[in-house]
Motif scaffolding. Sequence first.
Motif, PDB file in Angstrom:
ATOM      1  N   HIS A 264      31.373  60.384  44.924  1.00  0.00           N
ATOM      2  CA  HIS A 264      31.085  60.958  42.936  1.00  0.00           C
ATOM      3  C   HIS A 264      30.256  58.819  42.839  1.00  0.00           C
ATOM      4  O   HIS A 264      30.333  57.981  43.076  1.00  0.00           O
ATOM      5  CB  HIS A 264      32.260  60.554  42.479  1.00  0.00           C
ATOM      6  CG  HIS A 264      32.272  60.623  41.363  1.00  0.00           C
ATOM      7  ND1 HIS A 264      31.283  60.030  40.215  1.00  0.00           N
ATOM      8  CD2 HIS A 264      32.400  62.325  40.762  1.00  0.00           C
ATOM      9  CE1 HIS A 264      31.267  60.590  39.370  1.00  0.00           C
ATOM     10  NE2 HIS A 264      31.745  62.269  39.161  1.00  0.00           N
ATOM     11  N   PRO A 265      29.061  59.650  42.565  1.00  0.00           N
ATOM     12  CA  PRO A 265      28.171  58.238  42.392  1.00  0.00           C
ATOM     13  C   PRO A 265      28.621  57.325  41.276  1.00  0.00           C
ATOM     14  O   PRO A 265      28.105  56.440  41.306  1.00  0.00           O
ATOM     15  CB  PRO A 265      27.060  59.271  41.549  1.00  0.00           C
ATOM     16  CG  PRO A 265      27.267  60.712  41.627  1.00  0.00           C
ATOM     17  CD  PRO A 265      28.271  60.715  42.187  1.00  0.00           C
ATOM     18  N   LYS A 266      29.580  57.481  40.101  1.00  0.00           N
ATOM     19  CA  LYS A 266      29.900  56.860  39.131  1.00  0.00           C
ATOM     20  C   LYS A 266      31.387  56.248  39.660  1.00  0.00           C
ATOM     21  O   LYS A 266      31.856  55.787  38.632  1.00  0.00           O
ATOM     22  CB  LYS A 266      30.252  57.978  37.824  1.00  0.00           C
ATOM     23  CG  LYS A 266      29.234  58.346  37.401  1.00  0.00           C
ATOM     24  CD  LYS A 266      29.139  58.962  35.912  1.00  0.00           C
ATOM     25  CE  LYS A 266      28.272  59.356  35.364  1.00  0.00           C
ATOM     26  NZ  LYS A 266      28.178  61.095  34.212  1.00  0.00           N
ATOM     27  N   VAL A 267      31.759  56.684  40.807  1.00  0.00           N
ATOM     28  CA  VAL A 267      32.831  56.093  41.670  1.00  0.00           C
ATOM     29  C   VAL A 267      32.767  54.662  42.515  1.00  0.00           C
ATOM     30  O   VAL A 267      31.699  55.269  42.994  1.00  0.00           O
ATOM     31  CB  VAL A 267      34.005  57.002  42.045  1.00  0.00           C
ATOM     32  CG1 VAL A 267      35.134  56.574  42.817  1.00  0.00           C
ATOM     33  CG2 VAL A 267      34.541  58.048  40.469  1.00  0.00           C
ATOM     34  N   HIS A 268      33.604  53.341  41.872  1.00  0.00           N
ATOM     35  CA  HIS A 268      33.194  53.121  43.180  1.00  0.00           C
ATOM     36  C   HIS A 268      34.329  52.488  43.558  1.00  0.00           C
ATOM     37  O   HIS A 268      35.708  51.936  42.919  1.00  0.00           O
ATOM     38  CB  HIS A 268      32.038  51.146  41.566  1.00  0.00           C
ATOM     39  CG  HIS A 268      31.651  51.531  41.068  1.00  0.00           C
ATOM     40  ND1 HIS A 268      30.279  52.170  42.367  1.00  0.00           N
ATOM     41  CD2 HIS A 268      31.834  51.759  39.861  1.00  0.00           C
ATOM     42  CE1 HIS A 268      28.910  52.341  41.259  1.00  0.00           C
ATOM     43  NE2 HIS A 268      29.970  52.600  39.568  1.00  0.00           N
ATOM     44  N   MET A 269      34.629  52.496  44.701  1.00  0.00           N
ATOM     45  CA  MET A 269      35.362  51.937  45.315  1.00  0.00           C
ATOM     46  C   MET A 269      35.537  50.525  46.364  1.00  0.00           C
ATOM     47  O   MET A 269      34.906  50.556  47.058  1.00  0.00           O
ATOM     48  CB  MET A 269      36.097  52.918  46.421  1.00  0.00           C
ATOM     49  CG  MET A 269      36.375  54.820  46.184  1.00  0.00           C
ATOM     50  SD  MET A 269      36.074  55.957  47.351  1.00  0.00           S
ATOM     51  CE  MET A 269      37.195  55.460  48.202  1.00  0.00           C
ATOM     52  N   THR A 270      36.875  49.947  46.043  1.00  0.00           N
ATOM     53  CA  THR A 270      37.897  49.023  47.073  1.00  0.00           C
ATOM     54  C   THR A 270      39.081  49.586  48.083  1.00  0.00           C
ATOM     55  O   THR A 270      39.586  50.042  47.426  1.00  0.00           O
ATOM     56  CB  THR A 270      37.812  47.971  46.082  1.00  0.00           C
ATOM     57  OG1 THR A 270      38.333  47.838  45.204  1.00  0.00           O
ATOM     58  CG2 THR A 270      36.674  47.312  45.524  1.00  0.00           C
ATOM     59  N   PRO A 271      39.332  49.228  49.273  1.00  0.00           N
ATOM     60  CA  PRO A 271      39.822  49.675  49.576  1.00  0.00           C
ATOM     61  C   PRO A 271      41.722  49.251  49.311  1.00  0.00           C
ATOM     62  O   PRO A 271      42.223  48.126  50.524  1.00  0.00           O
ATOM     63  CB  PRO A 271      39.560  49.493  51.434  1.00  0.00           C
ATOM     64  CG  PRO A 271      38.846  48.453  51.029  1.00  0.00           C
ATOM     65  CD  PRO A 271      37.838  48.689  49.975  1.00  0.00           C
ATOM     66  N   HIS A 272      42.268  48.734  48.387  1.00  0.00           N
ATOM     67  CA  HIS A 272      43.298  48.510  47.689  1.00  0.00           C
ATOM     68  C   HIS A 272      43.609  46.969  48.666  1.00  0.00           C
ATOM     69  O   HIS A 272      44.244  46.724  49.322  1.00  0.00           O
ATOM     70  CB  HIS A 272      44.527  49.508  48.680  1.00  0.00           C
ATOM     71  CG  HIS A 272      45.620  48.464  47.790  1.00  0.00           C
ATOM     72  ND1 HIS A 272      46.705  49.149  47.487  1.00  0.00           N
ATOM     73  CD2 HIS A 272      45.735  47.514  47.459  1.00  0.00           C
ATOM     74  CE1 HIS A 272      47.760  48.638  46.529  1.00  0.00           C
ATOM     75  NE2 HIS A 272      47.244  47.715  46.222  1.00  0.00           N
ATOM     76  N   TYR A 273      42.379  46.109  47.555  1.00  0.00           N
ATOM     77  CA  TYR A 273      42.257  45.026  49.080  1.00  0.00           C
ATOM     78  C   TYR A 273      42.312  43.733  47.374  1.00  0.00           C
ATOM     79  O   TYR A 273      41.825  42.643  47.548  1.00  0.00           O
ATOM     80  CB  TYR A 273      41.242  44.665  49.661  1.00  0.00           C
ATOM     81  CG  TYR A 273      41.601  43.471  50.436  1.00  0.00           C
ATOM     82  CD1 TYR A 273      42.671  43.940  51.246  1.00  0.00           C
ATOM     83  CD2 TYR A 273      40.971  42.365  50.888  1.00  0.00           C
ATOM     84  CE1 TYR A 273      43.188  43.370  52.429  1.00  0.00           C
ATOM     85  CE2 TYR A 273      41.598  41.151  51.604  1.00  0.00           C
ATOM     86  CZ  TYR A 273      42.239  42.016  52.313  1.00  0.00           C
ATOM     87  OH  TYR A 273      43.140  40.841  53.279  1.00  0.00           O
ATOM     88  N   ALA A 274      41.863  44.184  46.068  1.00  0.00           N
ATOM     89  CA  ALA A 274      42.171  43.520  45.269  1.00  0.00           C
ATOM     90  C   ALA A 274      42.568  42.035  44.779  1.00  0.00           C
ATOM     91  O   ALA A 274      42.032  41.218  44.692  1.00  0.00           O
ATOM     92  CB  ALA A 274      42.495  44.261  43.621  1.00  0.00           C
TER      93      ALA A 274
END
Length: 309
Positions: A264-274
């Motif tokens: 999705h172009p409006k979703v920016h993901m990181t892999p549970h590593y905040a």
Amino acid sequence: MGIVIIRQDGKIDLWKEALKLHAPQIPVYGYLEDHPKEAIKMALVWKQPEGSLAGYPNLECIASSGAGVDFLFEDPQLPTHIPITRVVDEYLAKDMSEHVMALIFAQLKNLYHYKVDQGNGVWKPIPYKRIVDMTIGIMGLGALGTVLANDLVHFGFTVQGWSGSYKNIKGVKAFTGSQEQAEFLRSTQILVCLLPLTPATTGILNSALFEQLPKGAHIINVARGGHLVDGDLLQMLDNGHLSSACLDVYHQEPLPTDHPFWKHPKVHMTPHYASVSDTNSVVPQIVENYRRLMSGEVLLHRVSETKKY
Ligand code: NDP
């Protein structure tokens, strides 16, 4: 007497080493090795296999090795009479704050937008926003939310927070409970979720809540996947009410490859590593709680049995 480490992410030896370094006198075992179960007083746990906490007759403390404890309550065989503790740690809070601020600054200066333009060979400057233009709303003003709020205030953002009980944080407009939620949402341009996942907060990020945000709002969920109703978010992004969502946590992790968030172009993901528990920083409070346990003192960072966080 001793500690058993229960986790399935390949980090048992890492925690064992850190415990040995800080408290060589405490016997520490991984849950898969041979160990005297009747001698275990404390279980240091992260996402335990179901039922793995049930076989310890003298267990007196279940210590989550992270800030969250929601995973414990998913286990139908969780011993219910044993105190649960969690991690409250300076680095965990600072790392989270830095992560969220990086996302906010990326939105402010349209960095995600330019990354897409770059891929398409497009040179097209667009107006940016300034810090003074932005109101950040934080859901959850606990150990992590408070540090983030303070950091944002320091940078000059307008900051407001919503929590279960009233919080007095310098420069932060405080809202509490369901009665003040609508007012909080109405003026929030970037909504950050830093709530614990409990029965009261499961699915809280849903259409009814999103609709109360101003058009064009951004969502940052760094708490738990269970807070978000995925379909509601996608609908609100697609109908243009929400501008974007930065997600670090998901219902299923890793996120299945066919989930619509990936592309999705409006979703920016990181892999549970905040923000991740640093063993050397966290172990001293585990050791201190073990000492308290052995001498019958009150435990640090105890989770409320009723509130479940
Ligand atoms: P805390 O328990 O310190 O704070 C929780 C905050 O949420 C409190 O302000 C509390 O209110 C508020 N709250 C809880 N339930 C409600 C409710 N029903 N309505 C309104 N407010 C509510 O938690 P932390 O700040 O330490 O951590 C928050 C969460 O962040 C963790 O539970 C975990 O899920 C997530 N996390 C994610 C990480 C990642 O890498 N993505 C890393 C670490 C944590 P009150 O103050 O009144 O109790």
